[in-house]
Design a protein around this motif. Structure first.
Motif, PDB file in Angstrom:
ATOM      1  N   SER A  52       0.844  -1.019   0.134  1.00 28.48           N
ATOM      2  CA  SER A  52      -0.015   0.038   0.042  1.00 28.48           C
ATOM      3  C   SER A  52       0.987   0.993   0.057  1.00 28.48           C
ATOM      4  N   GLY A  53       0.354   2.272  -0.298  1.00 27.98           N
ATOM      5  CA  GLY A  53       0.933   3.701  -0.328  1.00 27.98           C
ATOM      6  C   GLY A  53       0.929   3.938   1.027  1.00 27.98           C
ATOM      7  N   THR A  55       0.021   7.634   3.573  1.00 28.32           N
ATOM      8  CA  THR A  55      -0.127   8.889   3.586  1.00 28.32           C
ATOM      9  C   THR A  55      -0.019   9.345   5.099  1.00 28.32           C
ATOM     10  N   GLN A  74      -2.204   4.082   6.190  1.00 32.23           N
ATOM     11  CA  GLN A  74      -2.002   3.168   4.884  1.00 32.23           C
ATOM     12  C   GLN A  74      -3.318   3.027   4.178  1.00 32.23           C
ATOM     13  N   VAL A 110       0.338  12.492   0.527  1.00 30.74           N
ATOM     14  CA  VAL A 110       1.016  11.299   0.032  1.00 30.74           C
ATOM     15  C   VAL A 110       2.309  11.248   0.124  1.00 30.74           C
ATOM     16  N   CYS A 119       6.659   9.515   8.154  1.00 27.23           N
ATOM     17  CA  CYS A 119       5.791   8.738   8.272  1.00 27.23           C
ATOM     18  C   CYS A 119       5.918   8.227   9.740  1.00 27.23           C
ATOM     19  N   ASP A 183       8.302   8.925  -7.217  1.00 27.80           N
ATOM     20  CA  ASP A 183       8.080   7.383  -6.528  1.00 27.80           C
ATOM     21  C   ASP A 183       7.494   7.759  -5.297  1.00 27.80           C
ATOM     22  N   PRO A 184       6.362   6.612  -5.146  1.00 25.80           N
ATOM     23  CA  PRO A 184       5.747   6.919  -3.788  1.00 25.80           C
ATOM     24  C   PRO A 184       6.488   6.070  -2.805  1.00 25.80           C
ATOM     25  N   LEU A 186       6.030   3.118  -0.190  1.00 26.20           N
ATOM     26  CA  LEU A 186       5.418   1.963   0.079  1.00 26.20           C
ATOM     27  C   LEU A 186       5.319   1.242   1.098  1.00 26.20           C
ATOM     28  N   ARG A 194      10.167   0.345  -1.849  1.00 27.52           N
ATOM     29  CA  ARG A 194      10.154   1.481  -2.971  1.00 27.52           C
ATOM     30  C   ARG A 194       9.780   0.603  -4.220  1.00 27.52           C
TER      31      ARG A 194
END
Length: 198
Positions: A52-53, A55, A74, A110, A119, A183-184, A186, A194
């Motif tokens: 999952s990403g 946030t 998440q 995000v 995070c 790139d997010p 993860l 990543r």
């Protein structure tokens, strides 16, 4: 096709047709004498296979609240293209949720690759999460828009539904942007990841 293309195709297919609402399920708590259908540890292990990403959901300072609110999340997803809706899930015991609920607005930040520490800061409770964190205000809600994030989505609370030990919060999108790194960040199998597999 991507999420946006699939959503647009669904809207074209459905067109002006009306969709009949399903009956609401009966909501109740699990009684103490009822056993959970799966072991919680096994549930976490198996669901950890789903990447999952990551946030950070933020809300502006309220009257007498002492500052803005935010928590790492998440469980965020796009929900609807027309109208533009997103959703996130928050634990019923969250100490941050009441402030977001009172504000009636929130900003989804995000996180991008390399923002693991940001995070971690918002994943703790009881600390001043915004100390030393750069941010400005989202244009409509006034919620903190964190510096350097991959994207931000400014929302008004549209609906709140029950979901077991969580609440499902639906937000109507008022503004959004994606000026940060491509790139997010993860989360997969209990650790940050990543896209390049790092």
């Amino acid at each position: 096709m991507g999420h946006a293309g699939a959503a647009a195709a669904a809207v074209r297919y459905l067109g002006p047709r009306s969709v009949e609402a399903l009956p609401r399920p009966e909501l109740r708590c699990v009684r103490e004498d009822e056993r959970a259908p799966v072991d919680p540890g096994e549930f976490r292990r198996v669901l950890g296979a789903f990447a999952s990403g990551v946030t950070v959901i933020t809300a502006p300072a309220g009257d007498g609240s002492g500052g803005p609110a935010g928590f790492a999340c998440q469980s965020f997803s796009s929900l609807s293209l027309e109208p533009p809706l997103v959703c996130f899930m928050v634990g019923r015991s969250s100490t941050t949720w009441p402030q977001i609920a009172r504000a009636g607005v929130f900003c989804v930040n995000v996180l991008g690759a390399g923002q693991e520490e940001l995070c971690r800061r918002f994943a703790v409770s009881g600390a001043d999460k915004f100390a030393g964190v750069g941010y400005d205000t989202a244009p409509v809600s006034g919620a903190p828009r964190l510096a350097g994030v991959a994207a931000w989505i400014d929302c008004t609370v549209h609906a709140v539904h029950t979901g077991g030990d969580h609440l499902i919060v639906v937000g109507r999108v008022d503004a959004l942007g994606a000026e940060g790194p491509g790139d997010p960040l993860l989360f997969h199998r209990g650790r940050f990841a990543r896209l390049d597999g790092g």
